[in-house]
Write an enzyme that holds these catalytic residues in place. Structure first.
Site, short mmCIF file in Angstrom:
data_model
loop_
_atom_site.label_atom_id
_atom_site.label_comp_id
_atom_site.label_asym_id
_atom_site.label_seq_id
_atom_site.Cartn_x
_atom_site.Cartn_y
_atom_site.Cartn_z
N GLN A 1 0.85 -1.20 0.00
CA GLN A 1 0.00 0.00 0.00
C GLN A 1 0.88 1.25 0.00
O GLN A 1 0.39 2.36 -0.16
CB GLN A 1 -0.90 0.03 1.23
CG GLN A 1 -1.85 -1.15 1.33
CD GLN A 1 -2.56 -1.18 2.67
OE1 GLN A 1 -3.58 -0.52 2.88
NE2 GLN A 1 -2.00 -1.94 3.62
N HIS B 1 -1.23 1.54 -4.41
CA HIS B 1 -1.59 2.96 -4.28
C HIS B 1 -0.66 3.87 -5.07
O HIS B 1 -0.57 5.06 -4.80
CB HIS B 1 -1.61 3.38 -2.80
CG HIS B 1 -2.68 2.68 -2.01
ND1 HIS B 1 -2.67 2.62 -0.64
CD2 HIS B 1 -3.77 1.99 -2.40
CE1 HIS B 1 -3.73 1.95 -0.22
NE2 HIS B 1 -4.41 1.54 -1.28
N GLY C 1 2.55 -4.46 9.05
CA GLY C 1 2.53 -3.00 9.23
C GLY C 1 1.37 -2.28 8.59
O GLY C 1 1.55 -1.17 8.09
N PRO D 1 3.05 -4.33 15.90
CA PRO D 1 3.14 -4.19 17.36
C PRO D 1 1.77 -4.00 18.01
O PRO D 1 1.61 -4.19 19.21
CB PRO D 1 4.00 -2.93 17.56
CG PRO D 1 4.17 -2.30 16.23
CD PRO D 1 3.73 -3.25 15.19
N1 APR Z 1 6.53 -2.18 12.47
C1 APR Z 1 5.37 -2.76 12.06
N2 APR Z 1 4.16 -2.16 12.12
C2 APR Z 1 4.15 -0.91 12.63
C3 APR Z 1 5.30 -0.23 13.08
C4 APR Z 1 6.53 -0.93 12.98
N3 APR Z 1 7.69 -0.38 13.39
N4 APR Z 1 4.93 1.00 13.54
C5 APR Z 1 3.60 1.08 13.37
N5 APR Z 1 3.13 -0.06 12.83
C6 APR Z 1 1.75 -0.42 12.47
C7 APR Z 1 0.68 0.31 13.25
O1 APR Z 1 0.35 -0.44 14.42
C8 APR Z 1 -0.48 0.31 12.25
O2 APR Z 1 -1.26 -0.88 12.41
O3 APR Z 1 1.58 -0.02 11.13
C9 APR Z 1 0.22 0.27 10.89
C10 APR Z 1 0.16 1.60 10.14
O4 APR Z 1 -1.19 1.83 9.83
P1 APR Z 1 -1.55 3.10 8.91
O5 APR Z 1 -0.77 4.28 9.39
O6 APR Z 1 -3.05 3.15 8.86
O7 APR Z 1 -0.96 2.71 7.48
P2 APR Z 1 -1.61 1.78 6.38
O8 APR Z 1 -2.35 0.65 7.02
O9 APR Z 1 -0.55 1.45 5.42
O10 APR Z 1 -2.66 2.79 5.68
C11 APR Z 1 -3.31 2.32 4.53
O11 APR Z 1 -4.24 4.52 4.20
O12 APR Z 1 -3.83 6.78 4.27
C12 APR Z 1 -4.01 5.70 3.42
O13 APR Z 1 -3.15 5.39 1.27
C13 APR Z 1 -2.76 5.47 2.62
O14 APR Z 1 -1.68 3.39 2.03
C14 APR Z 1 -2.26 4.12 3.10
C15 APR Z 1 -3.53 3.46 3.58
#
Ligand code: APR
Length: 231
Positions: A86, A104, A173, A200
């Site tokens: 993503q 994306h 993640g 986490p």
């Molecule tokens: N290692 C693994 N996971 C982690 C870490 C880490 N060091 N730090 C944070 N996380 C986790 C968080 O717990 C959370 O579940 O990563 C996740 C990040 O979630 P989001 O910030 O929502 O990112 P994502 O899921 O990729 O968002 C999806 O939303 O804004 C849109 O297009 C954008 O691609 C993005 C989509």
């Protein structure tokens, strides 16, 4: 064994790239409706490009971390490992992954709103904001998917096909809040895949995971690699 990985912003967190949700998330500081929608861009292309210019500079300075590198190593060791991401940061490819589906889009792709051409533009910083098309001088937009926009058809079809044919589906993640990406683990599970989550925090995927690795991506992927080497 076909291994399919779905990655989200969390896999790049240890590279210094902020995630979107959670305590230091970008959407806590900025309103996505002001920066990541077609309407926002129409309203103020300069503001949107200032934000993407900042993200491009941040990403250009970042390095792939151990989690990205482990996935690239696993792809070399096993030819049937695919990454669906993503993320728009290109860190999987910089770590050496070749089989990457970008759901994306990419911050390194630009698309002209006048002539429609799309091309890679990795200039950091951009010479002008908003940047202009190299072919026609028209207004460029970032080659990413904004809220309310359709995902690239080919990438989405490939992602569904890979998820439906996975033996092992690893989710790393992602908060699993954004569809259709968040549906892919369920597509895999419904076709009999084993589901491993590396995060986490708990997410809506957690109750369905066969294995939950409650760790950051780097150490979590190290653990997953050890699990894979033991089977
Ligand atoms: N290692 C693994 N996971 C982690 C870490 C880490 N060091 N730090 C944070 N996380 C986790 C968080 O717990 C959370 O579940 O990563 C996740 C990040 O979630 P989001 O910030 O929502 O990112 P994502 O899921 O990729 O968002 C999806 O939303 O804004 C849109 O297009 C954008 O691609 C993005 C989509």
């Amino acid at each position: 064994m076909r291994i399919v990985v779905l990655s989200g912003a969390g896999i790049s967190a240890e590279s210094g790239i902020p995630t979107f949700r959670g305590k230091d998330g970008l959407w806590n500081k900025y309103d996505p409706m002001d920066l990541a929608t077609p309407e926002a861009f129409q309203r103020d292309p300069k503001l949107v490009w200032e934000w993407y210019g900042w993200r491009r500079q941040l990403i250009a300075r970042a390095e792939p971390n151990r989690a990205h590198r482990i996935l690239a190593e696993l792809e070399r060791e096993r030819e049937t490992l695919y990454v669906i991401t993503q993320n728009v940061d290109g860190l999987h490819q910089r770590a050496g992954s070749r089989k990457v589906v970008e759901l994306h889009g990419s911050v390194w792709i630009v698309r002209c709103l006048e002539c429609g051409v799309s091309y890679r533009d990795e200039r950091v910083p951009l010479p002008e904001i908003p940047p202009k098309c190299r072919d026609c001088g028209g207004l460029l937009r970032p080659g990413v998917v904004w809220f309310g926009e359709a995902l690239p058809k080919e990438a989405l079809e490939k992602a569904y096909e890979l998820s439906a044919s996975a033996d092992l589906f690893i989710v790393v993640g992602t908060s699993a809040q954004v569809y259709p990406a968040a549906e892919l683990p369920f597509v895999a599970k419904s076709k009999g895949a084993k589901l491993v989550e590396v995060n986490p925090e708990e997410t809506p995927i957690t109750p369905y995971a066969d294995v939950s690795v409650r760790e950051k991506a780097s150490s979590g992927m190290e653990r997953v690699r050890r699990m894979l080497n033991s089977i």
